[in-house]
Structures are given as structure tokens and as C-alpha cells.
Design a protein around this motif. Structure first.
Motif, PDB file in Angstrom:
ATOM      1  N   ILE A   1      -4.841  18.009  -0.042  1.00 32.41           N
ATOM      2  CA  ILE A   1      -5.736  17.474   0.988  1.00 32.41           C
ATOM      3  C   ILE A   1      -7.095  17.113   0.407  1.00 32.41           C
ATOM      4  N   GLY A   2      -7.626  17.960  -0.462  1.00 31.79           N
ATOM      5  CA  GLY A   2      -8.938  17.708  -1.048  1.00 31.79           C
ATOM      6  C   GLY A   2      -9.047  16.365  -1.750  1.00 31.79           C
ATOM      7  N   PRO A   3      -8.170  16.069  -2.707  1.00 32.52           N
ATOM      8  CA  PRO A   3      -8.242  14.763  -3.382  1.00 32.52           C
ATOM      9  C   PRO A   3      -8.059  13.585  -2.426  1.00 32.52           C
ATOM     10  N   ASP A   4      -7.193  13.744  -1.436  1.00 33.13           N
ATOM     11  CA  ASP A   4      -7.000  12.674  -0.449  1.00 33.13           C
ATOM     12  C   ASP A   4      -8.292  12.401   0.310  1.00 33.13           C
ATOM     13  N   GLN A   5      -8.994  13.458   0.713  1.00 39.23           N
ATOM     14  CA  GLN A   5     -10.238  13.282   1.460  1.00 39.23           C
ATOM     15  C   GLN A   5     -11.329  12.656   0.612  1.00 39.23           C
ATOM     16  N   VAL A   6     -11.385  12.998  -0.660  1.00 39.29           N
ATOM     17  CA  VAL A   6     -12.390  12.400  -1.542  1.00 39.29           C
ATOM     18  C   VAL A   6     -12.089  10.910  -1.737  1.00 39.29           C
ATOM     19  N   ARG A   7     -10.811  10.565  -1.888  1.00 38.47           N
ATOM     20  CA  ARG A   7     -10.442   9.148  -2.013  1.00 38.47           C
ATOM     21  C   ARG A   7     -10.808   8.381  -0.745  1.00 38.47           C
ATOM     22  N   ILE A   8     -10.537   8.972   0.414  1.00 38.20           N
ATOM     23  CA  ILE A   8     -10.867   8.319   1.685  1.00 38.20           C
ATOM     24  C   ILE A   8     -12.369   8.117   1.802  1.00 38.20           C
ATOM     25  N   MET A   9     -13.139   9.133   1.424  1.00 39.36           N
ATOM     26  CA  MET A   9     -14.596   9.028   1.483  1.00 39.36           C
ATOM     27  C   MET A   9     -15.097   7.918   0.565  1.00 39.36           C
ATOM     28  N   ALA A  10     -14.567   7.884  -0.676  1.00 42.62           N
ATOM     29  CA  ALA A  10     -15.005   6.879  -1.641  1.00 42.62           C
ATOM     30  C   ALA A  10     -14.657   5.464  -1.174  1.00 42.62           C
ATOM     31  N   LYS A  11     -13.462   5.295  -0.639  1.00 43.92           N
ATOM     32  CA  LYS A  11     -13.035   3.967  -0.185  1.00 43.92           C
ATOM     33  C   LYS A  11     -13.824   3.520   1.038  1.00 43.92           C
ATOM     34  N   ALA A  12     -14.144   4.448   1.932  1.00 45.14           N
ATOM     35  CA  ALA A  12     -14.894   4.106   3.151  1.00 45.14           C
ATOM     36  C   ALA A  12     -16.299   3.623   2.817  1.00 45.14           C
ATOM     37  N   ILE A  13     -16.989   4.337   1.928  1.00 44.76           N
ATOM     38  CA  ILE A  13     -18.358   3.920   1.591  1.00 44.76           C
ATOM     39  C   ILE A  13     -18.346   2.623   0.782  1.00 44.76           C
ATOM     40  N   ASP A  14     -17.290   2.403  -0.004  1.00 53.31           N
ATOM     41  CA  ASP A  14     -17.170   1.150  -0.760  1.00 53.31           C
ATOM     42  C   ASP A  14     -16.964  -0.019   0.191  1.00 53.31           C
ATOM     43  N   THR A  15     -16.166   0.194   1.253  1.00 54.64           N
ATOM     44  CA  THR A  15     -15.948  -0.853   2.264  1.00 54.64           C
ATOM     45  C   THR A  15     -17.241  -1.182   2.990  1.00 54.64           C
TER      46      THR A  15
ATOM     47  N   LYS B   1     -16.135  11.835 -11.055  1.00 55.02           N
ATOM     48  CA  LYS B   1     -16.175  10.559 -11.775  1.00 55.02           C
ATOM     49  C   LYS B   1     -14.849   9.823 -11.675  1.00 55.02           C
ATOM     50  N   GLU B   2     -13.756  10.564 -11.499  1.00 57.66           N
ATOM     51  CA  GLU B   2     -12.438   9.944 -11.379  1.00 57.66           C
ATOM     52  C   GLU B   2     -12.275   9.182 -10.060  1.00 57.66           C
ATOM     53  N   PHE B   3     -13.059   9.537  -9.048  1.00 53.42           N
ATOM     54  CA  PHE B   3     -12.963   8.870  -7.740  1.00 53.42           C
ATOM     55  C   PHE B   3     -14.037   7.801  -7.584  1.00 53.42           C
ATOM     56  N   ASP B   4     -15.301   8.209  -7.773  1.00 52.23           N
ATOM     57  CA  ASP B   4     -16.412   7.265  -7.627  1.00 52.23           C
ATOM     58  C   ASP B   4     -17.651   7.912  -8.247  1.00 52.23           C
ATOM     59  N   PRO B   5     -18.280   7.254  -9.219  1.00 52.73           N
ATOM     60  CA  PRO B   5     -19.454   7.849  -9.872  1.00 52.73           C
ATOM     61  C   PRO B   5     -20.655   7.993  -8.943  1.00 52.73           C
ATOM     62  N   ARG B   6     -20.601   7.350  -7.778  1.00 53.55           N
ATOM     63  CA  ARG B   6     -21.720   7.464  -6.843  1.00 53.55           C
ATOM     64  C   ARG B   6     -21.721   8.779  -6.075  1.00 53.55           C
TER      65      ARG B   6
END
Length: 273
Positions: free
Chosen positions: A146-160, A191-196
């Protein structure tokens, strides 16, 4: 009329009526009752075809009534006093806070001051994030699914939001496993998901205090040997530039839904500003 007053006048009227009827009864009276017979075969009560009259002798003793009625009156008196007390306690105007008397509705406070260490090993607090919209997530780097999925969702949402709406939201990851998530571990993981994404950790006591302020649940679950997992609520918060929580998101949101909900809140803020 408050309910306690209604019960008081109703009870008073009934007791007066009952006291007037007591002298009319003799020492015994005949009560008409309809008899029922029980069927042993079917084990239910069956009403007979006739309507027999059963004489039941009851004796109304004035001396016993004198001993029974006062305790009843005392019981009703206590009930009325209790209801009246509750009415007084609840007599607060609608829309008023029962503690302060203000017109604003009381709401649970989520969030508060904190002092943690970022992934660059620098001490930061809530003041460092003022002026930014923040998407805050509580997790840990050893989370299996669940943790990695949530980080990916967060990174993709802010990128959008940044690419399509030109809106910047600062993603912040707070570890709930500071014993294993060192600044170096946080930096390599995020860093693997989003350096921001800003990683925050620090002393266990400081992380626990922040989690309590944001109403985040987490608990260690022992595995084989010294290994363990961390159960948590996987909470994600949208925080306005004044560091006030405006929305809480659960794991049911995907990246597209999350970005749309955040966009709604940002537009709402622009209108109210």
C-alpha cells in the motif's frame, strides 16, 4: 414546552384523578377476563369458542396504598428533576459552541507544530512550509504494497496538477518508522518516485507527536526474528499555505481522482481569497 414540564403536569393530573377514584372501590371487586387454553400438542395459545368469565378476587387496601403511593411520587419527582436538569444543560442556542459561545461550529483540530529532520539531515518545522500547498503522506519505506502505491499516486497527482493546470503542490512524506528510515534511506527511496518529494523523519518521540496531532494511527507488527511491519491508516492530507488541513484522502483515490479533488480545493481557495 420542555419535556420535563410536560411529564410533570401529566403526572400531576393522573395522580389527582387516581386519588379521586380510590374511595369508590370497595374491599373486593369482580374483574372480567377472557380465558385462553393452551394446546400441549401445538404449544401455542388457542382462544376458545366461548367467552367464559373468570372471577378474580382482588382486595384494595387503603393502608397498603398509603405505603405504595409516596415512593412512587418520590420516584417521579426524581425523574422530573433529572429531566429538568438535562433540559437546562441542553438549552444552548443552535450554532453556538457550548464551551466558548462563539457562532462557529466546533470542529476537531487536525495538525499542529512539529520539528523533524529532512532527508538532507536538516532540522525543519511547520514554519518552513508556510506559503505552499502541501500534500502530506504518512508512510514508511519498508511498506510492502500500500505504501509504494500511495507514494506513486501522490507523485502522479502533483505532476498532473503542475503539467496540466500549472499549479504547484509540495509533496511531503513523513515516515512512521524513523528507527529504520534514516535520512539517507528516505532520500534513496523517494528519489525512485519523484525527487520533488520531501522526506521527513527524526526522533521517535517527535514523529509520534506529529502523528498524534494529525490523527494518524500506526502500530508495529512483529514478524520473524527482528523484522516487523507497521500497520497504519495511510492518511494523506491537503494543507493550505497557512498550514491548515483542508482535506483528508484515503486509499480509495487513484491519481486522477486525487488530482481532481485537489484542483477543486485550490479553485475554491482562490474564489474565497
Amino acid at each position: 414546552m420542555p419535556i420535563s414540564r410536560f411529564i410533570f403536569f401529566s403526572a400531576k393530573h393522573r395522580f389527582a384523578h387516581a386519588s379521586n377514584l380510590l374511595p369508590r372501590f370497595g374491599s373486593s371487586k369482580r374483574i372480567q377476563s377472557c380465558g385462553y387454553t393452551k394446546s400441549a400438542k401445538n404449544n401455542y395459545y388457542k382462544k376458545p369458542t366461548g367467552h367464559p368469565v373468570v372471577n378474580v378476587e382482588t382486595r384494595a387496601s387503603r393502608s397498603s396504598g398509603a405505603y405504595i403511593i409516596p415512593p412512587i411520587l418520590l420516584g417521579f419527582g426524581g425523574l422530573l428533576a433529572f429531566l429538568h436538569y438535562n433540559d437546562e444543560r441542553r438549552a444552548v442556542k443552535i450554532g453556538k459552541d457550548s464551551y466558548t459561545g462563539s457562532d462557529t461550529a466546533a470542529a476537531p483540530i487536525i495538525g499542529g507544530p512539529f520539528t523533524l529532520v529532512n532527508s538532507e539531515n536538516q532540522i525543519v518545522n511547520e514554519q518552513d512550509f508556510l506559503g505552499n500547498w502541501v500534500l502530506l503522506y504518512f508512510g514508511y519505506t519498508s511498506s510492502p504494497d500500500i505504501g509504494p502505491d500511495q507514494v506513486r499516486i501522490m507523485a502522479k497527482a502533483i505532476d498532473t496538477l503542475e503539467s496540466k493546470e500549472n499549479l504547484k503542490v509540495l509533496p511531503v512524506f513523513v515516515t512512521i518508522d524513523p528507527q529504520r528510515d534514516t535520512p539517507a534511506q528516505l532520500r534513496a527511496y523517494l528519489k525512485e518516485f519523484d525527487p520533488r518529494i520531501v522526506g521527513l523523519g527524526g526522533p521517535v518521540s517527535a514523529v509520534r507527536q506529529m502523528a498524534q496531532e494529525y490523527r494518524v494511527y500506526f502500530k508495529k507488527v512483529k514478524e520473524e526474528g527482528d523484522d516487523y511491519l507497521v500497520e497504519s491508516s495511510h492518511s494523506m492530507y491537503l494543507i493550505d499555505p497557512k498550514m491548515k488541513v483542508v482535506r483528508c484522502f484515503g486509499v480509495e483515490y487513484n491519481a486522477e481522482q486525487l488530482s481532481k479533488e485537489i484542483l477543486k480545493e485550490l479553485k475554491k481557495h482562490q474564489v474565497n481569497a
